[in-house]
Design an enzyme around this catalytic site. Structure first.
Site, mmCIF file in Angstrom:
data_model
loop_
_atom_site.group_PDB
_atom_site.id
_atom_site.type_symbol
_atom_site.label_atom_id
_atom_site.label_comp_id
_atom_site.label_asym_id
_atom_site.label_seq_id
_atom_site.Cartn_x
_atom_site.Cartn_y
_atom_site.Cartn_z
ATOM 1 N N GLY A 269 0.631 -5.041 0.923
ATOM 2 C CA GLY A 269 -0.540 -5.102 0.056
ATOM 3 C C GLY A 269 -0.263 -5.787 -1.276
ATOM 4 N N ALA B 149 0.868 -1.177 0.000
ATOM 5 C CA ALA B 149 0.000 0.000 0.000
ATOM 6 C C ALA B 149 0.904 1.226 0.000
ATOM 7 C CB ALA B 149 -0.886 -0.015 1.237
ATOM 8 N N GLU C 263 4.448 -5.040 7.409
ATOM 9 C CA GLU C 263 3.606 -4.045 8.087
ATOM 10 C C GLU C 263 3.995 -3.754 9.537
ATOM 11 O OE1 GLU C 263 2.439 -6.410 6.071
ATOM 12 O OE2 GLU C 263 0.802 -5.643 4.848
ATOM 13 N N GLU D 170 -0.489 -9.398 -0.549
ATOM 14 C CA GLU D 170 -1.929 -9.649 -0.335
ATOM 15 C C GLU D 170 -2.692 -9.683 -1.661
ATOM 16 O OE1 GLU D 170 -1.894 -6.419 2.563
ATOM 17 O OE2 GLU D 170 -2.804 -7.765 4.028
HETATM 18 C C1 HXC Z 1 5.077 4.418 -1.311
HETATM 19 C C2 HXC Z 1 7.000 3.458 -2.082
HETATM 20 C C3 HXC Z 1 6.620 2.193 -1.539
HETATM 21 C C4 HXC Z 1 5.387 2.131 -0.860
HETATM 22 C C5 HXC Z 1 8.543 1.974 -2.494
HETATM 23 N N1 HXC Z 1 8.188 3.263 -2.661
HETATM 24 N N2 HXC Z 1 7.606 1.308 -1.816
HETATM 25 N N3 HXC Z 1 6.229 4.542 -1.966
HETATM 26 N N4 HXC Z 1 4.654 3.258 -0.768
HETATM 27 N N5 HXC Z 1 4.933 0.993 -0.344
HETATM 28 C C6 HXC Z 1 8.930 4.302 -3.331
HETATM 29 C C7 HXC Z 1 10.139 4.750 -2.547
HETATM 30 O O1 HXC Z 1 9.781 5.671 -1.553
HETATM 31 C C8 HXC Z 1 10.998 5.393 -3.630
HETATM 32 O O2 HXC Z 1 10.488 6.661 -3.914
HETATM 33 C C9 HXC Z 1 10.718 4.497 -4.835
HETATM 34 O O3 HXC Z 1 9.495 3.818 -4.560
HETATM 35 C C10 HXC Z 1 11.803 3.443 -5.040
HETATM 36 O O4 HXC Z 1 11.969 2.747 -3.825
HETATM 37 P P1 HXC Z 1 13.386 2.617 -3.074
HETATM 38 O O5 HXC Z 1 13.099 2.396 -1.637
HETATM 39 O O6 HXC Z 1 14.281 3.739 -3.427
HETATM 40 O O7 HXC Z 1 13.940 1.283 -3.749
HETATM 41 P P2 HXC Z 1 14.893 0.190 -3.111
HETATM 42 O O8 HXC Z 1 15.982 0.840 -2.311
HETATM 43 O O9 HXC Z 1 15.298 -0.707 -4.220
HETATM 44 O O10 HXC Z 1 13.997 -0.618 -2.074
HETATM 45 C C11 HXC Z 1 12.886 -1.358 -2.533
HETATM 46 C C12 HXC Z 1 11.988 -1.741 -1.330
HETATM 47 C C13 HXC Z 1 11.629 -0.490 -0.526
HETATM 48 C C14 HXC Z 1 12.718 -2.769 -0.463
HETATM 49 C C15 HXC Z 1 10.739 -2.419 -1.926
HETATM 50 O O11 HXC Z 1 11.140 0.514 -1.427
HETATM 51 C C16 HXC Z 1 10.605 -0.722 0.535
HETATM 52 O O12 HXC Z 1 10.908 -1.282 1.598
HETATM 53 N N6 HXC Z 1 9.372 -0.267 0.289
HETATM 54 C C17 HXC Z 1 8.299 -0.338 1.241
HETATM 55 C C18 HXC Z 1 7.755 -1.732 1.326
HETATM 56 C C19 HXC Z 1 6.663 -1.846 2.368
HETATM 57 O O13 HXC Z 1 6.901 -1.588 3.560
HETATM 58 N N7 HXC Z 1 5.472 -2.246 1.963
HETATM 59 C C20 HXC Z 1 4.325 -2.439 2.815
HETATM 60 C C21 HXC Z 1 3.552 -1.188 2.922
HETATM 61 S S1 HXC Z 1 2.296 -1.332 4.137
HETATM 62 P P3 HXC Z 1 11.453 7.931 -4.139
HETATM 63 O O14 HXC Z 1 10.494 9.074 -4.311
HETATM 64 O O15 HXC Z 1 12.331 8.020 -2.938
HETATM 65 O O16 HXC Z 1 12.211 7.576 -5.391
HETATM 66 C C22 HXC Z 1 1.076 -2.198 3.390
HETATM 67 C C23 HXC Z 1 -0.143 -2.344 4.239
HETATM 68 C C24 HXC Z 1 -1.297 -2.977 3.549
HETATM 69 O O17 HXC Z 1 1.169 -2.636 2.293
HETATM 70 C C25 HXC Z 1 -2.545 -2.897 4.394
HETATM 71 C C26 HXC Z 1 -2.992 -1.496 4.684
HETATM 72 C C27 HXC Z 1 -4.388 -1.398 5.254
#
Ligand code: HXC
Length: 258
Positions: free
Chosen positions: A109, A64, A132, A112
């Site tokens: 997400g 998400a 999460e 999921e």
């Molecule tokens: C918003 C995101 C994102 C996310 C990545 N980006 N994941 N933006 N939401 N979930 C963005 C980064 O901020 C970055 O933007 C660009 O995408 C590239 O990501 P990087 O981090 O620079 O890439 P990298 O170093 O290769 O790392 C990849 C990654 C990391 C390991 C996937 O991006 C990461 O950990 N992302 C978050 C993953 C996460 O926690 N997902 C779960 C979310 S909670 P910029 O602008 O800096 O270039 C969820 C809850 C669901 O899903 C239920 C809710 C009700």
């Protein structure tokens, strides 16, 4: 559509989540667009299989959208979960077969979303995880429910509590991924599987999907009875007549999907 690309070819719809700058993170706009596409396709008789993938070669869906979520209050958080749960549930219950072509990160997400699909094919660089609790939240797009049903309660708890990211081979080992392919062959393999399924009695495939999905939410006796109902229903279809006739006549069946 701003964040979804839809392509159709010979009865297969390919849905690409297209926000590559955010690694295809699902914001509410994308979820709503996905919901609209799924609702439309569900009504279509000319589409028999769906493939869902992510844009680019790095991510399926990285979760998400954290930027959008950071300032939500409790009510808004619940609304976001309900929105995605409805869309994912529609995917799970659509009459067509849905294959997730997991071409990179499938986190939160994203994992999921893949679990709402019938089958998950992963590229070798795919990574699955539920990060999460590392953000101070729980999975909210039905991950606490679908993950234990797919991999068992103990492994689901380990993945959710530790937030460990697992690679495609490990996802395959724990039965989260059905198959693993080289990234460049992933989409072709997904199309190949879709075509193979479409060559069968596709109405029976759809009924089998319903028997599995709905039966697993029932007590066993009700599920057996539901299966018998569905089995009986098959005998009112043209495909059953054709399938069995073709076997006896030692030829390939010519299914009509009804
Ligand atoms: C918003 C995101 C994102 C996310 C990545 N980006 N994941 N933006 N939401 N979930 C963005 C980064 O901020 C970055 O933007 C660009 O995408 C590239 O990501 P990087 O981090 O620079 O890439 P990298 O170093 O290769 O790392 C990849 C990654 C990391 C390991 C996937 O991006 C990461 O950990 N992302 C978050 C993953 C996460 O926690 N997902 C779960 C979310 S909670 P910029 O602008 O800096 O270039 C969820 C809850 C669901 O899903 C239920 C809710 C009700």
């Amino acid at each position: 559509m701003k964040n979804i690309i839809l392509k159709e070819d010979k009865g297969i719809a390919e849905i690409t989540i297209n926000r590559p700058k955010s690694l295809n993170a699902l914001n509410s706009e994308t979820l709503k667009e996905l919901g609209t596409v799924i609702e439309d396709i569900s009504q279509r008789k000319d589409i028999q299989a769906v493939i869902i993938t992510g844009s680019g070669d790095k991510a399926f869906v990285a979760g998400a959208d954290i930027v959008e979520m950071q300032n939500l209050n409790a009510v808004q958080g619940r609304e976001l979960a309900m929105l995605a749960q409805k869309v994912f549930s529609d995917i799970e219950h659509m009459p067509q077969v849905v294959i997730a072509a997991v071409n990179g990160y499938a986190l939160g997400g994203g994992c999921e979303l893949s679990m709402a699909c019938d089958i998950r094919l992963a590229s070798k660089n795919a990574k699955f995880g539920q990060p999460e609790v590392g953000l101070g939240i729980t999975p909210g797009f039905a991950g606490t429910q679908r993950l234990p049903r797919l991999v068992g309660k103990g492994t689901a708890k380990e993945l959710i509590f530790t937030t460990d990211m697992i690679d495609a081979e490990e996802a395959h080992r724990i039965q989260l991924a059905n198959k693993v392919y080289e990234q460049e062959e992933l989409m072709d393999k997904a199309r190949e599987m879709a075509k193979k399924i479409m060559s069968k009695g596709i109405y029976a495939v759809s009924l089998a999907k319903s028997a599995i999905n709905n039966g697993m939410n029932m007590d066993t006796e009700s599920a057996y009875s539901y299966e018998a109902d569905i089995f009986g229903l098959c005998f009112s279809t043209e495909d059953q007549k054709e399938g069995m006739k073709a076997f006896i006549e030692k030829r390939k069946p010519n299914f009509k999907g009804c």
